[in-house]
Design an enzyme around this catalytic site. Structure first.
Site, mmCIF file in Angstrom:
data_model
loop_
_atom_site.group_PDB
_atom_site.id
_atom_site.type_symbol
_atom_site.label_atom_id
_atom_site.label_comp_id
_atom_site.label_asym_id
_atom_site.label_seq_id
_atom_site.Cartn_x
_atom_site.Cartn_y
_atom_site.Cartn_z
ATOM 1 N N HIS A 8 0.831 -1.205 0.000
ATOM 2 C CA HIS A 8 0.000 0.000 0.000
ATOM 3 C C HIS A 8 0.865 1.255 0.000
ATOM 4 O O HIS A 8 0.624 2.193 -0.767
ATOM 5 C CB HIS A 8 -0.922 0.006 1.229
ATOM 6 C CG HIS A 8 -1.890 1.152 1.253
ATOM 7 N ND1 HIS A 8 -3.183 1.031 0.829
ATOM 8 C CD2 HIS A 8 -1.740 2.447 1.645
ATOM 9 C CE1 HIS A 8 -3.801 2.207 0.948
ATOM 10 N NE2 HIS A 8 -2.936 3.077 1.454
ATOM 11 N N GLU A 66 1.278 3.762 -3.415
ATOM 12 C CA GLU A 66 0.886 5.173 -3.377
ATOM 13 C C GLU A 66 2.032 6.079 -3.797
ATOM 14 O O GLU A 66 1.826 7.084 -4.492
ATOM 15 C CB GLU A 66 0.390 5.543 -1.972
ATOM 16 C CG GLU A 66 -0.936 4.919 -1.582
ATOM 17 C CD GLU A 66 -2.090 5.388 -2.453
ATOM 18 O OE1 GLU A 66 -2.016 6.521 -2.982
ATOM 19 O OE2 GLU A 66 -3.059 4.636 -2.622
#
Length: 411
Positions: free
Chosen positions: A246, A250
């Site tokens: 994650h 990003e």
């Protein structure tokens, strides 16, 4: 009438549970403790259930108390009321299943949409009270920032507990075929470059970039393993791969977007540079972005970009076409702030270092497995953070300084 009495009785009972369990502080665990318990003969479903029945009510009650400290106008927004009801229902489910197994999967799935729903509540509140100057902008930012940091960190911790139990004991097969080496959601020997490059963070971000910009930058990935004295071994650490994914995903999205928009119609895009470095224990993953505006990436309040009309559920990702004006590659405003909390969950961090006119280096720092969860705790004095967080007026304000230098007196 009986229904009304039953509802009132149930509400009173829940308030008592919340008041009782919020008196206790959460019991943080280290990654090593998660691994030790979930491996070999130590893995006991009954022991895990006993711990969850004691710990989950404490964490849920603490965060429920924090929600109640929010300003009344924010609490009254439909979105925040919905989030509050989810936490109340989950606590009630655990209380009702004291003598038998609770449906952990149902509780976890109930909270899939917490992030976009709370975002919607924040936007509704801002549009009504902040833009109308009924609530000072600076105070709004600091207060909501303070709350959301603690609220989402608590959410990460609760999902971690539920995920570990579900993955270890949720089915007849104890080993996940897709990730046979993992213990629950933790990989004791996570190969960092596989998560960074492989089929995961970079490739998924690149796919989104290709679909929107019809092109994408390459990746230049360097690896430094200081733990094994340059013997060529890949960097491996004990970590939660989904958390690492994650965070890096990003960063890559932001790096690719910056590159494509900076070079616009050019067919020759510079690559995205990334570095994976392991010291004696601690891990650093660095990604270079080609712009210097880092300030808007570090706030955990999505004041500029409201949630899309069709909200994504949980941690899943949906691509929205360019004609709809909102696209995933541009983000919804909370991807990196949530990533920073993932890094801080086990006492690490995600920091951005901006060099004006040159670019921004983003660094993810993950510490050793001995570090424990970073958990917020409810404190009755916390209400002060929602009333005032203004700095003392003891600094010069440029607009108030004299324009005529001759007005200065000699000392």
């Amino acid at each position: 009438m009986r229904i009304v009495r039953a509802l009132m009785s149930n509400a009173s009972s829940m308030r008592k549970h919340i008041d009782y369990y919020s008196r206790f502080s959460p019991s943080p665990l280290s990654m090593k403790q998660f691994l030790d318990f979930g491996s070999g003969e130590n893995a006991c479903e009954r022991t895990s259930l006993t711990f969850l029945r004691q710990e989950l009510p404490v964490r849920l009650a603490n965060i429920t108390k924090k929600i109640k400290l929010l300003p009344d106008p924010l609490l009254e927004t439909p979105s925040v009321r919905l989030v509050q009801s989810w936490y109340m229902q989950s606590l009630q489910d655990i209380m009702e299943f004291k003598e038998k197994d609770a449906d952990d999967e149902k509780i976890r799935n109930r909270h899939n949409d917490v992030i976009p729903t709370m975002a919607q509540g924040a936007v509704e509140y801002k549009e009504t009270y902040v833009q109308g100057d009924l609530w000072p902008r600076g105070l709004w930012t600091k207060n909501v920032q303070y709350f959301l940091d603690r609220f989402y960190m608590s959410r990460i911790s609760i999902r971690m507990l539920l995920n570990q139990h579900t993955l270890l004991f949720g089915g007849k097969v104890r080993v996940n075929p897709a990730h046979p080496k993992q213990i629950g959601s933790i990989d004791p020997h996570c190969t960092v470059t596989e998560v960074v490059r492989g089929k995961y963070a970079y490739e998924n971000a690149r796919n989104l970039c290709d679909r929107y910009y019809m092109n994408s930058p390459e990746l230049v990935l360097e690896e430094f393993n200081g733990k094994f004295h340059y013997d060529g071994k890949p960097v491996t650490v004990g970590y939660v791969p989904s958390h690492l994914y994650h965070m890096v995903f990003e960063l890559f999205k932001n790096a690719m977007r910056a590159t494509m928009e900076l070079y616009e119609d050019s067919m020759d895009y510079p690559p995205v540079h990334a570095l994976v470095a392991l010291g004696s224990e601690d891990l650093t993953v660095k990604v270079q972005l080609l712009y210097s505006a880092a300030s808007h990436l570090t706030t955990l309040i999505w004041l500029e970009t409201p949630p899309p009309p069709t909200q994504p559920s949980g941690e899943s990702f949906h691509f929205i076409t360019r004609s709809q004006h909102t696209i995933l590659i541009a983000g919804y405003g909370y991807g990196l702030p949530i990533s920073r909390l993932y890094a801080r969950y086990f006492q690490g961090d995600l920091k951005l270092y901006s060099l004006e006119g040159y670019g921004t280096d983003a660094g993810i720092y993950a510490l050793s497995m001995e570090y424990i969860e970073k958990l917020p705790v409810y404190n009755k004095s916390a209400w002060k953070h929602y009333k005032t967080m203004r700095e003392a007026d003891d600094w010069c304000i440029p607009s108030k300084e004299p324009k005529d230098m001759t007005t200065f007196r000699s000392f």
